[in-house]
Every structure is written in C-alpha cells, then in structure tokens.
Design a protein around this motif. Structure first.
Motif, short mmCIF file in Angstrom:
data_model
loop_
_atom_site.label_atom_id
_atom_site.label_comp_id
_atom_site.label_asym_id
_atom_site.label_seq_id
_atom_site.Cartn_x
_atom_site.Cartn_y
_atom_site.Cartn_z
N GLN A 239 7.80 -10.15 4.40
CA GLN A 239 6.91 -11.13 3.78
C GLN A 239 5.71 -10.48 3.09
O GLN A 239 4.68 -11.12 2.87
CB GLN A 239 6.43 -12.16 4.82
CG GLN A 239 7.59 -12.94 5.44
CD GLN A 239 7.16 -13.88 6.54
OE1 GLN A 239 6.57 -13.45 7.52
NE2 GLN A 239 7.46 -15.15 6.40
N THR A 240 5.83 -9.19 2.72
CA THR A 240 4.74 -8.48 2.05
C THR A 240 5.32 -7.57 0.98
O THR A 240 6.34 -6.92 1.20
CB THR A 240 3.93 -7.64 3.06
OG1 THR A 240 3.60 -8.45 4.20
CG2 THR A 240 2.65 -7.11 2.44
N GLN A 241 4.68 -7.48 -0.18
CA GLN A 241 5.19 -6.70 -1.29
C GLN A 241 4.93 -5.21 -1.10
O GLN A 241 3.97 -4.80 -0.44
CB GLN A 241 4.57 -7.17 -2.60
CG GLN A 241 4.96 -8.59 -2.99
CD GLN A 241 4.37 -8.99 -4.33
OE1 GLN A 241 3.40 -8.41 -4.80
NE2 GLN A 241 4.96 -10.00 -4.94
N VAL A 242 5.77 -4.39 -1.75
CA VAL A 242 5.67 -2.94 -1.64
C VAL A 242 4.29 -2.45 -2.07
O VAL A 242 3.69 -1.60 -1.40
CB VAL A 242 6.77 -2.26 -2.49
CG1 VAL A 242 6.49 -0.77 -2.65
CG2 VAL A 242 8.13 -2.45 -1.83
N SER A 243 3.77 -2.96 -3.17
CA SER A 243 2.48 -2.47 -3.67
C SER A 243 1.36 -2.71 -2.66
O SER A 243 0.41 -1.92 -2.57
CB SER A 243 2.14 -3.16 -5.00
OG SER A 243 2.10 -4.57 -4.84
N THR A 244 1.46 -3.79 -1.90
CA THR A 244 0.46 -4.08 -0.87
C THR A 244 0.66 -3.17 0.33
O THR A 244 -0.30 -2.67 0.93
CB THR A 244 0.57 -5.55 -0.43
OG1 THR A 244 0.33 -6.39 -1.55
CG2 THR A 244 -0.45 -5.87 0.67
N VAL A 245 1.91 -2.91 0.68
CA VAL A 245 2.24 -2.17 1.90
C VAL A 245 1.86 -0.69 1.81
O VAL A 245 1.41 -0.09 2.79
CB VAL A 245 3.73 -2.33 2.24
CG1 VAL A 245 4.20 -1.26 3.23
CG2 VAL A 245 3.99 -3.73 2.79
N ILE A 246 2.05 -0.07 0.64
CA ILE A 246 1.92 1.40 0.53
C ILE A 246 0.61 1.93 1.12
O ILE A 246 0.64 2.84 1.96
CB ILE A 246 2.11 1.86 -0.92
CG1 ILE A 246 3.60 1.75 -1.29
CG2 ILE A 246 1.62 3.30 -1.12
CD1 ILE A 246 3.90 2.07 -2.75
N PRO A 247 -0.57 1.42 0.74
CA PRO A 247 -1.79 1.99 1.33
C PRO A 247 -1.90 1.74 2.84
O PRO A 247 -2.45 2.59 3.56
CB PRO A 247 -2.93 1.30 0.57
CG PRO A 247 -2.31 0.09 -0.04
CD PRO A 247 -0.89 0.43 -0.30
N TYR A 248 -1.40 0.61 3.33
CA TYR A 248 -1.41 0.35 4.77
C TYR A 248 -0.49 1.32 5.50
O TYR A 248 -0.83 1.85 6.56
CB TYR A 248 -0.97 -1.09 5.05
CG TYR A 248 -2.05 -2.11 4.80
CD1 TYR A 248 -2.99 -2.42 5.77
CD2 TYR A 248 -2.14 -2.77 3.57
CE1 TYR A 248 -3.98 -3.36 5.54
CE2 TYR A 248 -3.13 -3.71 3.34
CZ TYR A 248 -4.05 -4.00 4.32
OH TYR A 248 -5.03 -4.92 4.09
N PHE A 249 0.69 1.56 4.91
CA PHE A 249 1.64 2.49 5.52
C PHE A 249 1.02 3.88 5.61
O PHE A 249 1.10 4.55 6.65
CB PHE A 249 2.92 2.53 4.70
CG PHE A 249 3.93 3.53 5.19
CD1 PHE A 249 4.84 3.19 6.17
CD2 PHE A 249 3.96 4.83 4.68
CE1 PHE A 249 5.76 4.11 6.65
CE2 PHE A 249 4.87 5.76 5.15
CZ PHE A 249 5.78 5.40 6.13
N GLN A 250 0.42 4.34 4.52
CA GLN A 250 -0.15 5.68 4.51
C GLN A 250 -1.28 5.81 5.52
O GLN A 250 -1.40 6.84 6.19
CB GLN A 250 -0.63 6.02 3.09
CG GLN A 250 0.54 6.17 2.11
CD GLN A 250 0.08 6.30 0.67
OE1 GLN A 250 -0.90 5.69 0.25
NE2 GLN A 250 0.80 7.10 -0.12
N ARG A 251 -2.10 4.78 5.63
CA ARG A 251 -3.19 4.82 6.60
C ARG A 251 -2.64 4.81 8.02
O ARG A 251 -3.13 5.53 8.90
CB ARG A 251 -4.13 3.62 6.39
CG ARG A 251 -5.36 3.64 7.28
CD ARG A 251 -6.28 2.49 6.98
NE ARG A 251 -5.69 1.19 7.31
CZ ARG A 251 -6.37 0.06 7.39
NH1 ARG A 251 -7.67 0.06 7.16
NH2 ARG A 251 -5.77 -1.07 7.70
N PHE A 252 -1.60 4.01 8.25
CA PHE A 252 -1.02 3.86 9.59
C PHE A 252 -0.41 5.18 10.06
O PHE A 252 -0.69 5.66 11.17
CB PHE A 252 0.03 2.75 9.58
CG PHE A 252 0.34 2.17 10.93
CD1 PHE A 252 -0.21 0.96 11.33
CD2 PHE A 252 1.19 2.83 11.81
CE1 PHE A 252 0.09 0.41 12.57
CE2 PHE A 252 1.49 2.29 13.05
CZ PHE A 252 0.94 1.09 13.44
#
Length: 348
Positions: A45-58
C-alpha cells in the motif's frame, strides 16, 4: 502476422524487463532475503518512490535481521514513522524475533514456515523466496492483480474470495520455471509503471496484443472497484501541553486501534473535555487553538483540532505513569510518532 499466445506471456514480459525494468532498486543490491522481506512489507500500500528513503534509513540503522530482532520497539516505530499502517512494523519486529528464536536468525526457506510468520502471507512469502532464492512461487500483490485482471478480462473485485482464487491460479500458471526472480520483479514493474490504475500506457505494454481489457476498451473498468461504502468522519481534540522548557507532553497509545503503541498527544472529545483532561495532567493558564486539519485513513477521516497549552507545569503524578512523558524537541526523531502528530509538533 499471428497474434501472440498466452503461454509466452513470461517471455515477452522478461524481454521488456531487460530493457525497461527497474534494476537499481536498493533492495536488489544485494538481493538477500532480509532486504527483500523489508522492501515487500514497506511496499504494501505504498509506492516505490516513497519507500526508497525509508528503506535506506531502516537498513542503515538495522542492517540485519538480528539487529531488527534486538532493537527496541520504539526504535523500530521511529524508523517506520511516516510510512503508516504501523501494524506492519510490529509484525516485522515480532517476525524477526521469532526467526532468532526458532530459525537460527534467518528467514526460513520453507514456504509454509515463512508464510506462518507474522505479517508474511502467501504473496509476500512467494516474493521473498522467488527473489532471494529463485524458487518458483507466484505472487499476487496489487500490481499483479491489476495486470492479470486486465490481461484476462476478469470482472469482479479482486478482493473477493472467488476472484482472488482465480487470480492465484493464473498467477501460478504464468510464472515461468527460469528467471523467476526477474519475472517477479518484472510483473510488479509492469503494474507500477505501465499498467497503472489511471490511464495505463497500453502502447508501451509488452503483453498488450492479447490483453482483453485493451481489446475491449475496459482498462478504466478493470479491476472492478470495491463495492462503495461511505467513509465516516471522526473528530478529536489533540492537547499540546508545553512547559517553559519547550518540552511537550506525550502519551503512549494503547495496544489496540489506530496508531497502537505509538507516542502521540493526549486527546479529548471536545473543548470542555480537553480543558478537563489538561487540568488533570498539568497546571495550565490559557489555551490557543491552532489550525485544524484532516488526516485520512483507509476506513475513515479524522478531523483534528489542536489546542496548545503553553507554559504548562506538570503534576508530579506524571512521573509515575509510564504511558506519559515530557519530550524535548530534539528527542522526537527517536520516537515512533504518527506522521500527522510529528508534523504538528515540528510546526511549533
């Protein structure tokens, strides 16, 4: 010229993927099970462009499954804050702990054991095993459902049991025996970049030649919409109790409901209730009404009226309540806060 037949769906899709697919997503390098799992959960339920910075931070903070399992829940929720659907983060955390307790600190490679972990259902388990280990397993996320319903001309809401069962059958039939990891990424990419919800780019689609929706002019009707339901609106007053040191009083929400377990602001049902609750929490003088806003959830709209009580003095009883804490502005980043609450606090 003969029309392509459906059995070469994967061949056409993979040829398109080699030229136009996404090959540089951060969870693809390396494409191990932990990173694929984390990305799959974030992408729900979340787009790739939104996820990328969260993924990298996580992964910067918690680079391995064991790091995630050992982390405090507040740390996990703080890293997740802003992605929404916080239940996903709790399931992720608990699943990592179970992997340490029961599977030697690794995600299991057996489908049944993997799918049994919290937050990992059939599609997520398939995506992890296909992409990390090359196992032939189908997936059926939102993008894949959209591609298959249009390509096959399947009517009916994809969330209905009978429709979903039919889609799983087709998803399995279309999954090839070779290059499974690439195929899995390819069909997700097709749904995300070409077979999009509104105004799909049929001229760029590698499987348009035998797409029923494209042939019959049904791309706007498929997938069939979920039967309509009125979205209710709820109202709340959020109390911003701020002391002379600019600390704000936060309250941890209960284990159930929206934003469960997150640190948030005390809430009240109206202005009179807000004053009563504020007086129970601290000594106050006056209040300032801030700009109201609406936060939209999947199942309702929340109308929020923020009320600022500046110069509040804490009652001593607060120190003995683990669900209440005074928080310095500099400490907010380390806490799991609902995105609209974080935005509101930063605006101060």
């Amino acid at each position: 010229m003969s029309q392509p037949v459906k059995h070469d769906f994967a061949t056409r899709l993979l040829a398109w993927f080699d030229r136009h697919g996404r090959h540089d997503l951060p969870w693809q390098h390396p494409r191990d099970a932990y990173r694929v799992w984390l990305s799959e959960v974030m992408l729900q339920q979340t787009q790739v462009s939104t996820v990328i910075p969260y993924f990298q931070r996580f992964v910067g903070a918690l680079p391995t499954l064991r790091d995630l399992a050992a982390a405090e829940e507040d740390t996990v929720l703080a890293l997740w804050s802003g992605l929404g659907y916080y239940r996903r983060a709790r399931f992720l955390h608990r699943a990592a702990q179970l992997c340490v307790e029961q599977h030697g600190g690794e995600l299991p490679r057996e489908f049944e054991a993997l799918a049994a972990l919290p937050g990992i259902g059939r599609s997520t388990a398939g995506a992890i095993l296909a992409q990390a280990h090359g196992l032939r397993l189908p997936i059926l996320d939102g993008n894949v459902k959209r591609v298959l319903t249009r390509h096959l001309g399947i009517h009916g809401h994809p969330g209905q049991s009978a429709i979903e069962k039919e889609l799983w059958r087709h998803a399995d039939a279309y999954t090839p025996t070779a290059r499974v990891a690439d195929y899995t990424q390819a069909i997700m990419d097709l749904g995300a970049t070409v077979c999009v919800r509104s105004k799909p780019k049929c001229a760029e689609c590698p499987v348009a030649a035998d797409c029923v929706a494209q042939r019959d002019g049904l791309t706007a009707q498929l997938p069939s919409a979920k039967p309509g339901k009125t979205v209710p609106t709820r109202s709340t007053v959020m109390l911003l109790l701020r002391d002379t040191g600019k600390r704000v009083l936060l309250e941890r929400r209960g284990p159930q409901g929206v934003w469960a377990g997150l640190w948030s602001l005390p809430e009240a049902t109206g202005t009179e209730d807000a004053w009563r609750k504020a007086q129970q929490l601290a000594r106050i003088d006056d209040a300032q009404a801030l700009v109201p806003f609406v936060h939209v959830f999947s199942h309702y709209r929340l109308q929020v009226e923020p009320l600022l009580f500046d110069g509040a003095t804490a009652h001593r009883a607060i120190a003995d309540n683990p669900a209440l804490r005074w928080c310095d502005p500099g400490d907010l980043a380390a806490l799991g806060l609902p995105a609209p609450v974080r935005t509101l606090l930063l605006s101060l």
